[in-house]
Design a protein around this motif. Structure first.
Motif, PDB file in Angstrom:
ATOM      1  N   THR A   1     -20.275 -12.454 -35.492  1.00 47.41           N
ATOM      2  CA  THR A   1     -20.772 -11.693 -36.641  1.00 47.41           C
ATOM      3  C   THR A   1     -21.630 -12.557 -37.561  1.00 47.41           C
ATOM      4  OG1 THR A   1     -18.765 -12.207 -37.905  1.00 47.41           O
ATOM      5  CG2 THR A   1     -18.760 -10.172 -36.596  1.00 47.41           C
ATOM      6  N   HIS A   2     -21.462 -13.878 -37.503  1.00 48.32           N
ATOM      7  CA  HIS A   2     -22.253 -14.816 -38.293  1.00 48.32           C
ATOM      8  C   HIS A   2     -22.564 -16.020 -37.414  1.00 48.32           C
ATOM      9  CE1 HIS A   2     -19.792 -12.563 -41.177  1.00 48.32           C
ATOM     10  NE2 HIS A   2     -20.732 -12.786 -42.079  1.00 48.32           N
ATOM     11  N   THR A   3     -23.682 -16.676 -37.670  1.00 50.42           N
ATOM     12  CA  THR A   3     -24.008 -17.928 -37.006  1.00 50.42           C
ATOM     13  C   THR A   3     -24.389 -18.960 -38.063  1.00 50.42           C
ATOM     14  OG1 THR A   3     -26.328 -17.301 -36.684  1.00 50.42           O
ATOM     15  CG2 THR A   3     -24.780 -16.783 -34.896  1.00 50.42           C
ATOM     16  N   VAL A   4     -24.055 -20.205 -37.792  1.00 52.23           N
ATOM     17  CA  VAL A   4     -24.345 -21.306 -38.710  1.00 52.23           C
ATOM     18  C   VAL A   4     -25.013 -22.426 -37.927  1.00 52.23           C
ATOM     19  CG1 VAL A   4     -23.366 -23.079 -40.222  1.00 52.23           C
ATOM     20  CG2 VAL A   4     -22.411 -20.761 -40.228  1.00 52.23           C
ATOM     21  N   ASP A   5     -26.186 -22.825 -38.357  1.00 53.70           N
ATOM     22  CA  ASP A   5     -26.857 -23.987 -37.794  1.00 53.70           C
ATOM     23  C   ASP A   5     -26.326 -25.213 -38.538  1.00 53.70           C
ATOM     24  OD1 ASP A   5     -28.524 -26.052 -37.042  1.00 53.70           O
ATOM     25  OD2 ASP A   5     -30.361 -24.869 -37.137  1.00 53.70           O
ATOM     26  N   SER A   6     -25.462 -25.964 -37.875  1.00 52.71           N
ATOM     27  CA  SER A   6     -24.790 -27.079 -38.552  1.00 52.71           C
ATOM     28  C   SER A   6     -25.723 -28.234 -38.844  1.00 52.71           C
ATOM     29  CB  SER A   6     -23.605 -27.567 -37.708  1.00 52.71           C
ATOM     30  OG  SER A   6     -24.045 -27.949 -36.413  1.00 52.71           O
ATOM     31  N   SER A   7     -26.927 -28.220 -38.272  1.00 51.22           N
ATOM     32  CA  SER A   7     -27.891 -29.263 -38.622  1.00 51.22           C
ATOM     33  C   SER A   7     -28.590 -28.963 -39.935  1.00 51.22           C
ATOM     34  CB  SER A   7     -28.945 -29.401 -37.511  1.00 51.22           C
ATOM     35  OG  SER A   7     -29.763 -28.242 -37.430  1.00 51.22           O
ATOM     36  N   GLN A   8     -28.418 -27.730 -40.449  1.00 54.06           N
ATOM     37  CA  GLN A   8     -29.089 -27.313 -41.670  1.00 54.06           C
ATOM     38  C   GLN A   8     -28.128 -27.038 -42.821  1.00 54.06           C
ATOM     39  OE1 GLN A   8     -32.465 -27.221 -41.746  1.00 54.06           O
ATOM     40  NE2 GLN A   8     -32.430 -27.906 -39.595  1.00 54.06           N
ATOM     41  N   ALA A   9     -26.813 -27.149 -42.578  1.00 48.92           N
ATOM     42  CA  ALA A   9     -25.847 -26.792 -43.619  1.00 48.92           C
ATOM     43  C   ALA A   9     -24.592 -27.646 -43.500  1.00 48.92           C
ATOM     44  CB  ALA A   9     -25.473 -25.304 -43.494  1.00 48.92           C
ATOM     45  N   ASP A  10     -23.930 -27.872 -44.617  1.00 47.54           N
ATOM     46  CA  ASP A  10     -22.625 -28.527 -44.600  1.00 47.54           C
ATOM     47  C   ASP A  10     -21.609 -27.549 -44.017  1.00 47.54           C
ATOM     48  OD1 ASP A  10     -20.663 -30.690 -45.624  1.00 47.54           O
ATOM     49  OD2 ASP A  10     -19.886 -28.820 -46.474  1.00 47.54           O
TER      50      ASP A  10
END
Length: 368
Positions: free
Chosen positions: A234-243
């Motif tokens: 339901t959500h995706t997080v680019d860990s190279s762009q966010a803590d």
């Protein structure tokens, strides 16, 4: 004795090379399988690099699928012609095995990772009269014919492609099992999956089959994050762009995430997952860094009921979980096809090089 071709690793850091080897006839509790497909996993490469003390020269491979050729004395669970998946082995008699948790068998490490031999000290694989390391995960499936321990062999339906069956032996059962067997998320809860390789994406698929409210896929590659969304994230997080911890808390409106699957094997990532947990939340540690890697955490983070749980092979009972996974694939509910990239068995070293380069999610060798 049977002559066959196998991918032999001659020593630490050596390539996979096809060689003629001799196989014993199947002994008590053993099964001869004609391999049709085998998956390449990070564990195979870690052993080939010499980072796990498996006896080399040897034959690796632990995600296999094929057809039973012959059964040894005492084998009743399969017969010649059956389609099977090859997975890890276990003793069957210790407390963990008796309670349905063979992935935590007291003999798991010697029987699967480092032994390379039967209990009597012999190997089912030899070359020019000299024994090679064999029985890797009870199977050593990087071979056209493989002698497998019967507890490594699981009968499955005979109308699924072998390239889809092979990954069930390790990566798919590990990802789905971490969610279903270890975390067991309640309806309406949230789960984050850190890592979008084959294990992490299997965890996303497994979570999508449960009544959770939020599935958050965390990774560094946009194409894999897009695939996670197709699988139910339901959500995706680019860990190279966010803590990581901050992003997970923001998605959950500051409450923290209820469950985390850590499928990267990075201590900083694991720490971020722990910091993002809600009270009474749990993180399942699936990723395996090199031996000796440590994670420092503030003990006070754990006092509100937060848990850190190690997971091996998805805490799977393979005879129960693998046939279920096969049925879910057949029903279209576990869409693992986009993960698979096939190579000829003869091209195993090219397949390994591409896997190391991150070109494929699930690299499958096809025999014949």
């Amino acid at each position: 004795m049977t002559i066959t071709q196998a991918a032999v690793v001659e020593g630490p850091g050596a390539p996979f090379t096809l060689r003629e080897v001799e196989l014993d006839e199947p002994r008590q509790g053993e099964i001869l399988v004609r391999m049709k497909a085998a998956g390449i996993c990070h564990t195979d490469l870690t052993v080939a690099a010499g980072l796990i003390p498996f006896p080399l020269p040897g034959v690796l491979g632990h995600e296999g699928a094929g057809v039973v050729e012959e059964v040894g004395p005492g084998v009743t669970k399969v017969r010649p012609g059956d389609h099977v998946v090859l997975t890890f082995t276990s003793c069957g008699g210790c407390a963990s095995c008796r309670l349905g948790h063979p992935a935590y068998c007291t003999t798991w490490i010697p029987q699967n990772l480092i032994g390379g031999k039967r209990a009597d000290g012999s190997s089912p694989i030899s070359r020019d009269g000299t024994q090679l390391g064999g029985r890797f995960f009870g199977q050593s499936s990087f071979s056209e014919l493989a002698i497998a321990d019967q507890r490594s062999v699981v009968k499955v339906v005979d109308d699924l492609p072998f390239e889809l069956l092979a990954p069930l032996g390790c990566s798919i059962q590990t990802g789905t099992g971490a969610v279903w067997n270890t975390l067991k998320p309640e309806p309406g809860s949230s789960i984050a999956v850190i890592g979008t390789g084959s294990v992490g994406l299997a965890a996303v698929m497994g979570a999508a089959l449960m009544p959770v409210a939020e599935i958050i896929a965390v990774g560094r590659r946009q194409d894999q994050l897009e695939l996670a969304a197709k699988f139910g994230a339901t959500h995706t997080v680019d860990s190279s762009q966010a803590d990581l911890a901050t992003a997970l808390r923001e998605i959950t409106a500051g409450a923290g995430v209820d469950y985390v699957v850590e499928a990267v094997g990075n201590p900083d990532v694991l720490r971020g997952g722990i910091e993002a947990l809600a009270p009474r939340g749990a993180v399942a540690v699936v990723g395996a860094p090199p031996y000796g890697v440590e994670v420092s955490i503030d003990v006070h983070r754990l006092l509100p009921g937060r848990r850190v749980l190690g997971v091996c092979e998805g805490d799977s009972d393979p005879d129960r979980l693998i046939p279920l996974l096969a049925r879910l694939i057949k029903a279209g509910r576990l869409p693992i096809e986009p993960l698979v990239k096939e190579y000829r068995f003869a091209d195993i070293q090219s397949a390994v090089d591409d896997f190391k380069a991150g070109k494929n999610l699930k690299t499958i060798l096809r025999f014949g």
